[in-house]
Design a protein around this motif. Structure first.
Motif, mmCIF file in Angstrom:
data_model
loop_
_atom_site.group_PDB
_atom_site.id
_atom_site.type_symbol
_atom_site.label_atom_id
_atom_site.label_comp_id
_atom_site.label_asym_id
_atom_site.label_seq_id
_atom_site.Cartn_x
_atom_site.Cartn_y
_atom_site.Cartn_z
ATOM 1 N N ILE A 16 13.263 29.596 30.820
ATOM 2 C CA ILE A 16 13.055 29.591 32.262
ATOM 3 C C ILE A 16 14.329 29.283 33.038
ATOM 4 C CG2 ILE A 16 12.450 27.154 32.565
ATOM 5 C CD1 ILE A 16 10.019 28.210 34.247
ATOM 6 N N GLU A 17 15.304 28.654 32.392
ATOM 7 C CA GLU A 17 16.559 28.358 33.090
ATOM 8 C C GLU A 17 17.330 29.626 33.434
ATOM 9 O OE1 GLU A 17 17.337 28.287 28.670
ATOM 10 O OE2 GLU A 17 15.844 27.431 30.041
ATOM 11 N N ASN A 18 17.025 30.731 32.746
ATOM 12 C CA ASN A 18 17.742 31.987 32.995
ATOM 13 C C ASN A 18 17.216 32.769 34.192
ATOM 14 O OD1 ASN A 18 19.430 31.516 30.843
ATOM 15 N ND2 ASN A 18 18.339 32.869 29.423
ATOM 16 N N THR B 155 14.325 43.147 23.557
ATOM 17 C CA THR B 155 13.452 44.323 23.606
ATOM 18 C C THR B 155 14.088 45.560 22.991
ATOM 19 O OG1 THR B 155 14.280 44.937 25.808
ATOM 20 C CG2 THR B 155 12.356 43.464 25.709
ATOM 21 N N GLY B 156 15.417 45.580 22.890
ATOM 22 C CA GLY B 156 16.098 46.769 22.387
ATOM 23 C C GLY B 156 16.126 47.901 23.385
ATOM 24 N N LEU B 157 15.889 47.591 24.667
ATOM 25 C CA LEU B 157 15.861 48.602 25.723
ATOM 26 C C LEU B 157 17.060 48.450 26.638
ATOM 27 C CD1 LEU B 157 12.084 48.252 26.728
ATOM 28 C CD2 LEU B 157 13.075 50.045 25.295
ATOM 29 N N LYS C 49 19.342 39.464 31.964
ATOM 30 C CA LYS C 49 19.261 40.886 31.629
ATOM 31 C C LYS C 49 19.755 41.140 30.209
ATOM 32 C CE LYS C 49 20.822 45.472 33.081
ATOM 33 N NZ LYS C 49 21.647 46.251 34.030
ATOM 34 N N ALA C 50 20.886 40.502 29.839
ATOM 35 C CA ALA C 50 21.433 40.690 28.493
ATOM 36 C C ALA C 50 20.461 40.179 27.427
ATOM 37 C CB ALA C 50 22.780 39.980 28.376
ATOM 38 N N ASP C 51 19.814 39.047 27.702
ATOM 39 C CA ASP C 51 18.866 38.483 26.742
ATOM 40 C C ASP C 51 17.628 39.368 26.611
ATOM 41 O OD1 ASP C 51 17.943 36.531 24.924
ATOM 42 O OD2 ASP C 51 16.754 35.569 26.500
ATOM 43 N N LEU C 52 17.160 39.907 27.726
ATOM 44 C CA LEU C 52 15.999 40.802 27.688
ATOM 45 C C LEU C 52 16.310 42.084 26.921
ATOM 46 C CD1 LEU C 52 14.704 40.406 31.356
ATOM 47 C CD2 LEU C 52 13.603 39.544 29.293
ATOM 48 N N ASN D 291 22.041 33.367 37.080
ATOM 49 C CA ASN D 291 21.967 33.720 35.659
ATOM 50 C C ASN D 291 21.361 35.107 35.440
ATOM 51 O OD1 ASN D 291 23.035 31.215 34.933
ATOM 52 N ND2 ASN D 291 21.010 30.266 34.756
ATOM 53 N N ALA D 292 21.402 35.947 36.464
ATOM 54 C CA ALA D 292 20.760 37.262 36.377
ATOM 55 C C ALA D 292 21.336 38.106 35.249
ATOM 56 C CB ALA D 292 20.910 37.993 37.707
#
Length: 208
Positions: free
Chosen positions: A151-153, A170-172, A163-166, A158-159
């Protein structure tokens, strides 16, 4: 006259002229104002087609002598789009609206509507749907809703990290994302991610 309808009338040229005037201003509003701020291609498809179908229906029905009961009946037909049991995606809803609209125009067209006008309405809708599907909107945007626990992201600063973590999880290749409900008690947030199907194929091909 053929089967109670004329082959062409003077209103045909009015139909063509008004249609392109309508299409011009709809394009200016949707493509060059809305899409610049909110690049959602699925909504472009919906806005264009609903505009076209509404214009065609109004032009055709304006020439017909319909009473109040018929007018209310037409509204009832379009009402089934909202009152449904199964949820439909916006693209399928748009096709449903197109199918109903074209059916209404073709069924109610009488001697006041010429064959030239009727064919122009049907062919124009067909061509616009084809162009939007195969050319302008070939890279259709899809979306997924996920529950995210870091949740800290979700903080604005930290946008890029989010985005990089998502993308890593997800590999998308993510085009954009929207943060929904946030539960600080459980330290989770609902996030809706948007991505283009075509870009995923290109991305995986380059990785290979």
């Amino acid at each position: 006259m053929f089967l109670g309808m004329s082959l062409m009338s003077d209103d045909f040229y009015k139909l063509v002229f008004r249609f392109f005037v309508n299409l011009l201003f709809i394009t200016l509003i949707i493509r060059f104002i809305y899409f610049v701020k909110t690049p959602r291609r699925n909504y472009l498809f919906t806005f264009y087609l609903i505009s076209v179908i509404t214009f065609m229906i109004c032009f055709a029905l304006k020439k017909l002598d319909i009473d109040t009961g018929m007018g209310l009946g037409l509204f009832a037909i379009f009402g089934i789009i909202r009152y449904r049991t199964n949820t439909m995606k916006i693209r399928e809803m748009t096709y449903l609206f197109i199918a109903i609209g074209i059916s209404v125009v073709n069924a109610l067209a009488g001697r006041q509507v010429s064959y030239a006008e009727l064919m122009f309405i049907n062919i124009t809708v067909l061509v616009i749907v084809y162009i939007l599907e195969t050319w302008l909107l070939s890279g259709t945007e899809s979306s997924k809703s996920i529950v995210y626990e870091k949740i800290e992201n979700i903080k604005p600063e930290n946008a890029e990290i989010l985005k990089a973590d998502l993308e890593n999880r997800t590999g998308l290749v993510i085009n954009s994302f929207q943060i929904g409900n946030v539960d600080f008690l459980k330290d989770v947030a609902e996030i809706k991610i948007f991505y283009f199907q075509a870009e995923q194929a290109d991305y995986h091909d380059s990785e290979a």
